[in-house]
Design a protein around this motif. Sequence first.
Motif, PDB file in Angstrom:
ATOM      1  N   ARG A 110      40.132  24.740  27.398  1.00 53.82           N
ATOM      2  CA  ARG A 110      40.228  23.359  26.900  1.00 53.82           C
ATOM      3  C   ARG A 110      40.418  22.379  28.047  1.00 53.82           C
ATOM      4  N   GLY A 111      40.493  22.896  29.275  1.00 54.54           N
ATOM      5  CA  GLY A 111      40.630  22.040  30.443  1.00 54.54           C
ATOM      6  C   GLY A 111      42.020  21.462  30.626  1.00 54.54           C
ATOM      7  N   LEU A 112      43.023  22.064  29.975  1.00 47.34           N
ATOM      8  CA  LEU A 112      44.392  21.554  30.098  1.00 47.34           C
ATOM      9  C   LEU A 112      45.031  21.981  31.409  1.00 47.34           C
ATOM     10  N   ILE A 113      44.715  23.196  31.850  1.00 44.16           N
ATOM     11  CA  ILE A 113      45.206  23.685  33.143  1.00 44.16           C
ATOM     12  C   ILE A 113      44.076  24.443  33.825  1.00 44.16           C
ATOM     13  N   GLU A 114      44.209  24.624  35.137  1.00 51.53           N
ATOM     14  CA  GLU A 114      43.225  25.387  35.902  1.00 51.53           C
ATOM     15  C   GLU A 114      43.813  26.743  36.249  1.00 51.53           C
ATOM     16  N   PRO A 115      42.981  27.783  36.265  1.00 60.84           N
ATOM     17  CA  PRO A 115      43.478  29.095  36.652  1.00 60.84           C
ATOM     18  C   PRO A 115      43.852  29.112  38.135  1.00 60.84           C
ATOM     19  N   SER A 116      44.745  30.031  38.493  1.00 65.41           N
ATOM     20  CA  SER A 116      45.153  30.177  39.895  1.00 65.41           C
ATOM     21  C   SER A 116      44.018  30.810  40.697  1.00 65.41           C
ATOM     22  N   GLY A 117      44.125  30.731  41.999  1.00 65.66           N
ATOM     23  CA  GLY A 117      43.130  31.328  42.888  1.00 65.66           C
ATOM     24  C   GLY A 117      42.892  32.806  42.610  1.00 65.66           C
ATOM     25  N   PRO A 118      43.964  33.626  42.535  1.00 66.60           N
ATOM     26  CA  PRO A 118      43.753  35.050  42.255  1.00 66.60           C
ATOM     27  C   PRO A 118      43.094  35.313  40.894  1.00 66.60           C
ATOM     28  N   THR A 119      43.430  34.507  39.890  1.00 60.06           N
ATOM     29  CA  THR A 119      42.809  34.668  38.568  1.00 60.06           C
ATOM     30  C   THR A 119      41.320  34.344  38.652  1.00 60.06           C
ATOM     31  N   ILE A 120      40.964  33.289  39.383  1.00 56.44           N
ATOM     32  CA  ILE A 120      39.555  32.921  39.572  1.00 56.44           C
ATOM     33  C   ILE A 120      38.811  34.057  40.272  1.00 56.44           C
ATOM     34  N   GLN A 121      39.427  34.605  41.326  1.00 53.59           N
ATOM     35  CA  GLN A 121      38.777  35.687  42.072  1.00 53.59           C
ATOM     36  C   GLN A 121      38.568  36.918  41.192  1.00 53.59           C
ATOM     37  N   LEU A 122      39.557  37.252  40.369  1.00 54.76           N
ATOM     38  CA  LEU A 122      39.435  38.412  39.499  1.00 54.76           C
ATOM     39  C   LEU A 122      38.361  38.185  38.434  1.00 54.76           C
ATOM     40  N   MET A 123      38.311  36.989  37.862  1.00 53.67           N
ATOM     41  CA  MET A 123      37.271  36.673  36.871  1.00 53.67           C
ATOM     42  C   MET A 123      35.889  36.812  37.494  1.00 53.67           C
ATOM     43  N   THR A 124      35.729  36.277  38.696  1.00 47.26           N
ATOM     44  CA  THR A 124      34.439  36.316  39.388  1.00 47.26           C
ATOM     45  C   THR A 124      34.031  37.758  39.691  1.00 47.26           C
ATOM     46  N   LEU A 125      34.981  38.556  40.148  1.00 50.06           N
ATOM     47  CA  LEU A 125      34.719  39.959  40.453  1.00 50.06           C
ATOM     48  C   LEU A 125      34.320  40.733  39.203  1.00 50.06           C
ATOM     49  N   LEU A 126      35.054  40.505  38.111  1.00 46.61           N
ATOM     50  CA  LEU A 126      34.741  41.205  36.866  1.00 46.61           C
ATOM     51  C   LEU A 126      33.412  40.755  36.263  1.00 46.61           C
ATOM     52  N   GLU A 127      33.050  39.502  36.464  1.00 44.78           N
ATOM     53  CA  GLU A 127      31.759  39.042  35.961  1.00 44.78           C
ATOM     54  C   GLU A 127      30.624  39.783  36.674  1.00 44.78           C
ATOM     55  N   LYS A 128      30.809  40.027  37.969  1.00 42.21           N
ATOM     56  CA  LYS A 128      29.784  40.732  38.745  1.00 42.21           C
ATOM     57  C   LYS A 128      29.840  42.244  38.531  1.00 42.21           C
ATOM     58  N   HIS A 129      31.035  42.763  38.224  1.00 43.49           N
ATOM     59  CA  HIS A 129      31.232  44.208  38.063  1.00 43.49           C
ATOM     60  C   HIS A 129      32.041  44.495  36.797  1.00 43.49           C
ATOM     61  N   PRO A 130      31.435  44.275  35.620  1.00 45.24           N
ATOM     62  CA  PRO A 130      32.177  44.453  34.351  1.00 45.24           C
ATOM     63  C   PRO A 130      32.693  45.873  34.140  1.00 45.24           C
ATOM     64  N   GLU A 131      32.103  46.835  34.836  1.00 51.36           N
ATOM     65  CA  GLU A 131      32.571  48.223  34.710  1.00 51.36           C
ATOM     66  C   GLU A 131      34.011  48.392  35.210  1.00 51.36           C
ATOM     67  N   LEU A 132      34.493  47.467  36.027  1.00 47.87           N
ATOM     68  CA  LEU A 132      35.873  47.547  36.530  1.00 47.87           C
ATOM     69  C   LEU A 132      36.900  47.181  35.468  1.00 47.87           C
ATOM     70  N   LEU A 133      36.444  46.602  34.369  1.00 48.95           N
ATOM     71  CA  LEU A 133      37.335  46.213  33.282  1.00 48.95           C
ATOM     72  C   LEU A 133      38.142  47.398  32.769  1.00 48.95           C
ATOM     73  N   ASP A 134      37.492  48.550  32.616  1.00 48.75           N
ATOM     74  CA  ASP A 134      38.180  49.754  32.123  1.00 48.75           C
ATOM     75  C   ASP A 134      39.329  50.157  33.040  1.00 48.75           C
ATOM     76  N   GLU A 135      39.129  49.983  34.350  1.00 42.63           N
ATOM     77  CA  GLU A 135      40.199  50.346  35.299  1.00 42.63           C
ATOM     78  C   GLU A 135      41.409  49.424  35.151  1.00 42.63           C
ATOM     79  N   LEU A 136      41.184  48.163  34.835  1.00 41.43           N
ATOM     80  CA  LEU A 136      42.298  47.227  34.638  1.00 41.43           C
ATOM     81  C   LEU A 136      43.094  47.563  33.386  1.00 41.43           C
ATOM     82  N   ARG A 137      42.402  48.064  32.367  1.00 45.15           N
ATOM     83  CA  ARG A 137      43.068  48.390  31.112  1.00 45.15           C
ATOM     84  C   ARG A 137      43.973  49.583  31.316  1.00 45.15           C
TER      85      ARG A 137
END
Length: 137
Positions: A110-137
């Motif tokens: 909703r644009g109320l807050i911005e994600p932190s740097g590490p959260t942005i990096q993790l989102m970007t990494l997971l978007e490129k490598h969705p297979e890593l999602l299982d490892e996070l779980r």
Amino acid sequence: MAARQSSETIISPETGETLTRGVRPFTVIYKGESMTVDLPGYYPASQGEGVHVGDDMAATDAALRILKEKVDGVPAPETIRRMRTKLKLSQREAGSLFKVGENAFDKYERGLIEPSGPTIQLMTLLEKHPELLDELR
């Protein structure tokens, strides 16, 4: 008796001029990058200052988010939503998985807050490598 106003006109609180509802181009500048948007508001017949009410400034807010994404790599709310849905995560699941709180993604999207740097990096990494999602779980 006072002059009657329509919803398409208001009287300027500063000049007393009649302002008419309309749209004018407005340039948003962020760190040397710029973008021109159509800015709704009440404007005088001259090129003077307008009055903006309600959601009028939403256009400039959206432009600023786009420029911040381009310049600083801070994803815009639409980009965050796209990344999350591509990973097939609900907002709550994403908040839990990223350890940012269950309502964080609602606020990011909703644009109320911005994600932190590490959260942005993790989102970007997971978007490129969705297979890593299982490892996070």
